[in-house]
Scaffold this motif. Structure first.
Motif, short mmCIF file in Angstrom:
data_model
loop_
_atom_site.label_atom_id
_atom_site.label_comp_id
_atom_site.label_asym_id
_atom_site.label_seq_id
_atom_site.Cartn_x
_atom_site.Cartn_y
_atom_site.Cartn_z
N GLY A 95 -6.84 0.98 -1.20
CA GLY A 95 -5.72 2.15 -2.11
C GLY A 95 -6.18 2.10 -3.44
O GLY A 95 -7.66 1.84 -3.77
N ASP A 116 0.33 -0.92 -5.38
CA ASP A 116 -0.09 0.62 -5.22
C ASP A 116 1.01 1.11 -5.86
O ASP A 116 2.21 1.23 -5.66
N ASN A 130 0.60 -1.38 -0.17
CA ASN A 130 -0.20 0.15 0.17
C ASN A 130 0.80 1.12 -0.07
O ASN A 130 0.66 2.12 0.67
N ASP A 172 -2.87 -5.58 -3.40
CA ASP A 172 -2.34 -4.37 -2.72
C ASP A 172 -1.60 -3.70 -3.28
O ASP A 172 -0.72 -2.79 -2.95
#
Length: 318
Positions: free
Chosen positions: A166, A190, A58, A188
């Protein structure tokens, strides 16, 4: 922290991993103990990173010094990004997710015999230590970790609606049944990050330590290139860098999607293997490079026009 106390701290999260990802809790706990030195490592203290996972989580990471070896065993110290988690729970879950995403660990998922599971982890290349499975078996046996593989007494958790953690990158691409073609990317992710995957979109692995040279010309062709040297720690992603495999690049900044690897040059100097990789945006590869030279002089409906424009490509539309 005493070893027994550390194990008790990890056990509930490891059991949740077993329930969700079908990976033995005893294996997950043993790896957490071995990789983090029973919670004593700087990485586990600073970032709750139990398993030495590189990259970002993240968008969060810590810089740590690590040793890398070339094929001759020569060591060098480099600084690398390691994922920073909010707690041990996310670190544990990330390991379970890793085992289900990568096909080289397919024998780990669903295995009920811990010795076979540790052997599968070692065979999949999790660590270069030839005694890795033996060390895990010793921890499991010494601390009786198989007791945590029994989930009969694990309470059911109330279902809660999932909330995004996110930005939703990369952009959704649809195959006609409302299913994103990029579903194999870790949830996850990002960006900015660079990931490589096989042509079918599976086995997505992050590539770190590279500088991307991005270009876009007036015709709409977009491409980038980079150079990566092979080390023990990046061996898996290095081997994935072959023509026609897929790269995902920094969508948050460039707002692009997939790139196909179009050229790979291999170099060797002083015992070090290096690849120079060139990749073109999916639009450039599928539409511009494979464009059908055909002229239609009549009026067309939307469906007829798209059928002509997209014929021979992997694109579909809704």
């Amino acid at each position: 922290m005493a070893a027994v106390d550390f194990i008790k701290k990890l056990a509930p999260g490891a059991q949740k991993v077993q329930k969700k990802y079908n990976v033995l809790a005893s294996l997950v706990i043993a790896q957490g103990c071995l990789e983090s030195g029973f919670g004593a490592s700087d990485l586990s203290k600073q970032a709750y990173n139990l398993f030495g996972v590189k990259g970002t989580y993240n968008g969060k990471y810590v810089l740590m010094w690590t040793k890398e070896q070339d094929k001759h065993g020569n060591e060098s110290r480099v600084q690398a990004r390691f994922r920073k988690y909010p707690s041990y729970a996310e670190s544990l879950a990330d390991l379970g997710s890793l085992y289900t995403r990568l096909s080289r660990y397919k024998d780990v998922v669903g295995e009920k015999d811990y010795q076979k599971a540790t052997a599968a982890v070692a065979k999949g290349g999790y660590a270069t230590d030839i005694n890795y499975a033996t060390k895990l078996n010793s921890i499991i046996f010494t601390y009786k970790l198989t007791q945590y593989d029994n989930l009969d007494d694990l309470p059911e958790e109330p279902s809660e609606p999932e909330t995004p953690t996110g930005p939703e990158y990369p952009s959704k691409e649809y195959d006609g049944i409302d299913m994103p073609l990029n579903q194999h990317l870790p949830s996850d992710v990002d960006f900015p990050q660079l990931h490589v995957s096989s042509k079918d979109g599976k086995d997505v692995i992050e590539i770190t330590g590279v500088s991307v040279d991005f270009t876009a010309d007036p015709t709409g062709k977009k491409s980038f290139s980079f150079t990566l040297s092979r080390t023990q720690e990046n061996a898996t992603e290095f081997e994935q860098l072959v023509v026609d495999n897929i790269l995902y690049l920094d969508e948050k900044k460039y707002n692009h999607q997939k790139y196909y690897i179009t050229n790979v040059s291999l170099h060797q100097e002083n015992g070090m293997l290096t690849k120079t990789v060139t990749a073109a945006h999916i639009f450039s590869v599928l539409l511009i490079n494979n464009r059908i030279e055909k002229t239609v002089s009549k009026k067309l409906g939307i469906k007829e026009a798209l059928d002509i424009a997209l014929k021979g490509t992997d694109f579909k539309y809704v």
